[in-house]
Design a protein around this motif. Structure first.
Motif, short mmCIF file in Angstrom:
data_model
loop_
_atom_site.label_atom_id
_atom_site.label_comp_id
_atom_site.label_asym_id
_atom_site.label_seq_id
_atom_site.Cartn_x
_atom_site.Cartn_y
_atom_site.Cartn_z
N THR A 26 0.84 -1.19 0.00
CA THR A 26 0.00 0.00 0.00
C THR A 26 0.87 1.24 0.00
N ASP A 27 0.25 2.37 -0.32
CA ASP A 27 0.94 3.65 -0.32
C ASP A 27 1.36 3.98 1.10
N ILE A 28 2.52 4.61 1.25
CA ILE A 28 3.04 4.91 2.59
C ILE A 28 2.14 5.87 3.35
N PHE A 29 1.41 6.73 2.65
CA PHE A 29 0.55 7.70 3.31
C PHE A 29 -0.92 7.33 3.28
N ASP A 30 -1.30 6.33 2.48
CA ASP A 30 -2.71 5.96 2.33
C ASP A 30 -2.82 4.45 2.24
N ASP A 31 -3.26 3.81 3.33
CA ASP A 31 -3.38 2.36 3.36
C ASP A 31 -4.45 1.82 2.43
N ASP A 32 -5.37 2.69 2.00
CA ASP A 32 -6.43 2.23 1.08
C ASP A 32 -5.96 2.21 -0.37
N LYS A 33 -4.82 2.82 -0.65
CA LYS A 33 -4.31 2.87 -2.03
C LYS A 33 -3.30 1.73 -2.22
N VAL A 34 -3.72 0.71 -2.97
CA VAL A 34 -2.87 -0.45 -3.22
C VAL A 34 -1.91 -0.11 -4.36
N THR A 35 -0.61 -0.29 -4.09
CA THR A 35 0.40 0.01 -5.10
C THR A 35 0.91 -1.23 -5.82
N GLY A 36 0.65 -2.41 -5.28
CA GLY A 36 1.08 -3.63 -5.93
C GLY A 36 0.70 -4.84 -5.10
N VAL A 37 0.68 -5.98 -5.75
CA VAL A 37 0.34 -7.23 -5.08
C VAL A 37 1.45 -8.24 -5.38
N LEU A 38 2.07 -8.76 -4.35
CA LEU A 38 3.11 -9.77 -4.50
C LEU A 38 2.45 -11.14 -4.50
N CYS A 39 2.63 -11.89 -5.58
CA CYS A 39 2.01 -13.21 -5.72
C CYS A 39 3.08 -14.28 -5.85
N VAL A 40 2.74 -15.49 -5.39
CA VAL A 40 3.63 -16.64 -5.51
C VAL A 40 2.86 -17.79 -6.14
N TRP A 41 3.60 -18.66 -6.87
CA TRP A 41 3.02 -19.85 -7.48
C TRP A 41 4.15 -20.80 -7.81
N PHE A 42 3.80 -22.03 -8.10
CA PHE A 42 4.79 -23.04 -8.45
C PHE A 42 4.75 -23.33 -9.94
N VAL A 43 5.95 -23.48 -10.50
CA VAL A 43 6.12 -24.01 -11.85
C VAL A 43 6.92 -25.28 -11.66
N GLY A 44 6.25 -26.42 -11.67
CA GLY A 44 6.89 -27.68 -11.30
C GLY A 44 7.21 -27.64 -9.82
N ASN A 45 8.48 -27.81 -9.48
CA ASN A 45 8.91 -27.73 -8.07
C ASN A 45 9.52 -26.38 -7.73
N LYS A 46 9.57 -25.46 -8.69
CA LYS A 46 10.22 -24.16 -8.47
C LYS A 46 9.18 -23.11 -8.06
N LEU A 47 9.46 -22.42 -6.95
CA LEU A 47 8.60 -21.36 -6.47
C LEU A 47 8.90 -20.08 -7.24
N GLU A 48 7.89 -19.51 -7.83
CA GLU A 48 8.03 -18.25 -8.56
C GLU A 48 7.36 -17.15 -7.75
N ARG A 49 7.86 -15.93 -7.89
CA ARG A 49 7.31 -14.79 -7.15
C ARG A 49 7.41 -13.56 -8.03
N ALA A 50 6.31 -12.78 -8.08
CA ALA A 50 6.32 -11.56 -8.89
C ALA A 50 5.32 -10.57 -8.30
N ARG A 51 5.56 -9.30 -8.61
CA ARG A 51 4.68 -8.23 -8.16
C ARG A 51 3.82 -7.81 -9.34
N PHE A 52 2.51 -7.67 -9.10
CA PHE A 52 1.58 -7.29 -10.15
C PHE A 52 0.80 -6.06 -9.72
N ASP A 53 0.33 -5.30 -10.71
CA ASP A 53 -0.58 -4.21 -10.44
C ASP A 53 -1.92 -4.82 -10.01
#
Length: 131
Positions: A26-53
């Motif tokens: 979230t934004d440092i000054f506004d908790d209601d304003k989402v700046t990004g979402v960090l998601c995780v998932w598996f591709v086979g046995n490998k854990l992937e992680r990325a930030r999405f809008d």
């Protein structure tokens, strides 16, 4: 916009694997304003992680699970599992009993010295006075 929380399942609106929300930034000054979402998932046995809008992801559509697709567990499978767990517990208990027999007594925690005993020790130097 839907509210996202860590642990929610999401997918990209353009498609892709089902991902788990790890953190919502979230934004440092506004908790209601989402700046990004960090998601995780598996591709086979490998854990992937990325930030999405937050506008690029959505909750996946609910999947219909009919009773025909679900296979009931046979009762003997539950019995075999219980027997395996019972065997493991018995082995752990046997090991604990054997270690008590070797040591002669059950393990005990060391006792803490009492405050009155510490104060009465004659070898403790007296505090110095500053003049």
């Amino acid at each position: 916009m839907t509210i996202l929380r860590p642990g929610d399942l999401v997918i990209l609106k353009s498609g892709g694997p089902v991902m788990t929300v790890d953190a919502v930034n979230t934004d440092i000054f506004d908790d209601d304003k989402v700046t990004g979402v960090l998601c995780v998932w598996f591709v086979g046995n490998k854990l992937e992680r990325a930030r999405f809008d937050c506008n690029a992801i959505t909750h996946p559509p609910p999947q219909d699970v009919s009773s025909d697709q679900m296979e009931p567990q046979p009762p003997e499978a539950a019995g075999e599992y219980k027997a395996m767990i019972d065997d493991m517990m018995a082995a752990m208990n046997d090991l604990a009993e054997a270690s008590e027999k070797v040591s002669g007594a059950p393990p005990s925690r060391p006792r803490r010295a009492s405050a009155t005993k510490d104060a009465a020790e004659p070898n403790t130097p007296a505090p110095r006075r500053m003049n």
